[in-house]
Design an enzyme around this catalytic site. Sequence first.
Site, PDB file in Angstrom:
ATOM      1  N   TRP A 102       0.824  -1.210   0.000  1.00  0.00           N
ATOM      2  CA  TRP A 102       0.000   0.000   0.000  1.00  0.00           C
ATOM      3  C   TRP A 102       0.851   1.251   0.000  1.00  0.00           C
ATOM      4  O   TRP A 102       0.513   2.257  -0.641  1.00  0.00           O
ATOM      5  CB  TRP A 102      -0.992  -0.005   1.167  1.00  0.00           C
ATOM      6  CG  TRP A 102      -2.105  -0.970   0.925  1.00  0.00           C
ATOM      7  CD1 TRP A 102      -2.331  -2.143   1.587  1.00  0.00           C
ATOM      8  CD2 TRP A 102      -3.126  -0.883  -0.088  1.00  0.00           C
ATOM      9  NE1 TRP A 102      -3.425  -2.782   1.047  1.00  0.00           N
ATOM     10  CE2 TRP A 102      -3.931  -2.036   0.029  1.00  0.00           C
ATOM     11  CE3 TRP A 102      -3.429   0.052  -1.075  1.00  0.00           C
ATOM     12  CZ2 TRP A 102      -5.028  -2.275  -0.807  1.00  0.00           C
ATOM     13  CZ3 TRP A 102      -4.524  -0.183  -1.912  1.00  0.00           C
ATOM     14  CH2 TRP A 102      -5.306  -1.330  -1.774  1.00  0.00           C
ATOM     15  N   ASP A 172      -1.347   6.409   6.566  1.00  0.00           N
ATOM     16  CA  ASP A 172      -2.457   5.608   6.055  1.00  0.00           C
ATOM     17  C   ASP A 172      -2.714   4.514   7.091  1.00  0.00           C
ATOM     18  O   ASP A 172      -1.940   3.584   7.238  1.00  0.00           O
ATOM     19  CB  ASP A 172      -2.077   4.998   4.701  1.00  0.00           C
ATOM     20  CG  ASP A 172      -3.148   4.032   4.181  1.00  0.00           C
ATOM     21  OD1 ASP A 172      -4.213   3.913   4.815  1.00  0.00           O
ATOM     22  OD2 ASP A 172      -2.909   3.396   3.131  1.00  0.00           O
ATOM     23  N   LYS A 196     -12.202  -1.754   6.577  1.00  0.00           N
ATOM     24  CA  LYS A 196     -11.467  -2.808   7.268  1.00  0.00           C
ATOM     25  C   LYS A 196     -11.876  -2.840   8.735  1.00  0.00           C
ATOM     26  O   LYS A 196     -12.271  -3.855   9.261  1.00  0.00           O
ATOM     27  CB  LYS A 196      -9.949  -2.592   7.163  1.00  0.00           C
ATOM     28  CG  LYS A 196      -9.300  -3.060   5.880  1.00  0.00           C
ATOM     29  CD  LYS A 196      -9.697  -2.244   4.664  1.00  0.00           C
ATOM     30  CE  LYS A 196      -9.135  -2.752   3.369  1.00  0.00           C
ATOM     31  NZ  LYS A 196      -7.829  -2.236   3.009  1.00  0.00           N
TER      32      LYS A 196
HETATM   33  C1  LIG Z   1      -7.540  -1.381   1.809  1.00  0.00           C
HETATM   34  C2  LIG Z   1      -6.440  -0.415   1.929  1.00  0.00           C
HETATM   35  C3  LIG Z   1      -6.365   0.716   1.094  1.00  0.00           C
HETATM   36  C4  LIG Z   1      -7.330   0.951  -0.060  1.00  0.00           C
HETATM   37  O1  LIG Z   1      -8.464   1.556   0.291  1.00  0.00           O
HETATM   38  P1  LIG Z   1      -9.594   1.954  -0.789  1.00  0.00           P
HETATM   39  O2  LIG Z   1     -10.650   2.489   0.097  1.00  0.00           O
HETATM   40  O3  LIG Z   1      -9.984   0.701  -1.510  1.00  0.00           O
HETATM   41  O4  LIG Z   1      -9.007   2.977  -1.677  1.00  0.00           O
HETATM   42  C5  LIG Z   1      -5.338   1.608   1.296  1.00  0.00           C
HETATM   43  N1  LIG Z   1      -4.423   1.406   2.246  1.00  0.00           N
HETATM   44  C6  LIG Z   1      -4.449   0.326   3.057  1.00  0.00           C
HETATM   45  C7  LIG Z   1      -3.408   0.164   4.098  1.00  0.00           C
HETATM   46  C8  LIG Z   1      -5.457  -0.611   2.910  1.00  0.00           C
HETATM   47  O5  LIG Z   1      -5.487  -1.691   3.714  1.00  0.00           O
END
Ligand SMILES: *Cc1c(COP(=O)(O)O)cnc(C)c1O
Length: 362
Positions: A102, A172, A196
């Site tokens: 990511w 993030d 998540k």
């Molecule tokens: C799932 C995830 C994303 C992606 O998120 P979207 O909402 O699908 O854009 C980004 N960063 C991490 C760490 C993730 O687990």
Amino acid sequence: MENRVYNFSAGPAVLPLPVLKKAQEELLCLPGVGSSVLEISHRSKPFMEIIEQAEANLRTLYAIPDNYKVLFLQGGAQLQFAMIPMNIMQGNVGEYILTGSWGKKALAQAKTQGETKVVWDGADSKYSTLPTADQLTCSENAAYVHITSNETIEGVQFTEEPNTGDVPLICDSSSDILCRPVDIEKYGVLYACAQKNAGPAGVTVVIIREDLLERTPTGLPVMLDLKKLADSKSLLNTPPCFSIYVLKLVTDWLLNDIGGLAKMYDMNKEKAGLLYDTVDSSDGFYVGHASPDCRSIMNVSFRMQTPELDAKFIKEAAAQGLTTLKGHRSVGGCRASIYNAMPREGVVQLRDFMAEFLKNNG
Ligand SMILES: *Cc1c(COP(=O)(O)O)cnc(C)c1O
């Protein structure tokens, strides 16, 4: 109702059962409103109460200081990969600590907005490790330093924030938001998609220090302008009302049923320990992807000696109601995502299945 399985999906992922029940109960008619949350104006009093309560819950759970804004945006975490640099780079360099898949995607999007620099890259260890403090040197004049607190695919998770001095730390936290207490003051921005650990897909939480909003350049399209979105309290256009409503229910659950993030953290550590102990005591039958001191308490990535054995494991587990254990295609093997809402009983059943599978195949 058909029996619910234990769903180890990485995302969208399991939600707390009491939250789903409440949403079901209120779906046709929000108490005192006479309509579904799906049917009311985002500017109506009942919805304003929902979005304000969602924000208040996040502020309580994280003890968010007053000089931070909490936004509920659309476009997922991946829109923030571009939008944050677009708003706060100001012609300076965005620095990236790459600890997995990511982080690399975040970097690629930042490159569309300006100059970037990779200050640490875990590629040599196949993203099984994290930087130590002495391996990091960030420039004083960087626009920001970006990390991914939990790499969902590789299963590595920071337990301490890197010290970036006066340079804002951007995080993030998509796959570990609300899994433990964090000191928000250490961050310039902490952002996460909801699907998540915080709710359903469709809403992305952005917690941003107010002074960074002053960096937004003029002339951005309004829907990409963090300052305007903050000034409008995330109501520049129609927000994802239902997702925000469920996020409110999830944060109610964390506050009232769980008792806050310190309690949640204890529960998460204990759950993850059940699986990692099984890996560690398997005499090499199960091999964890993450180096032991970098292990994620949210995503447990492991493999067996052959892809055939991994496939057999995934198939037999599914037959017992333990589903979605296949690892991400880029890493292979198996991955058990054990977010806040995964009941301890689900993890215990997986642990017992792992012991049984070892006995029969080891
Ligand atoms: C799932 C995830 C994303 C992606 O998120 P979207 O909402 O699908 O854009 C980004 N960063 C991490 C760490 C993730 O687990």
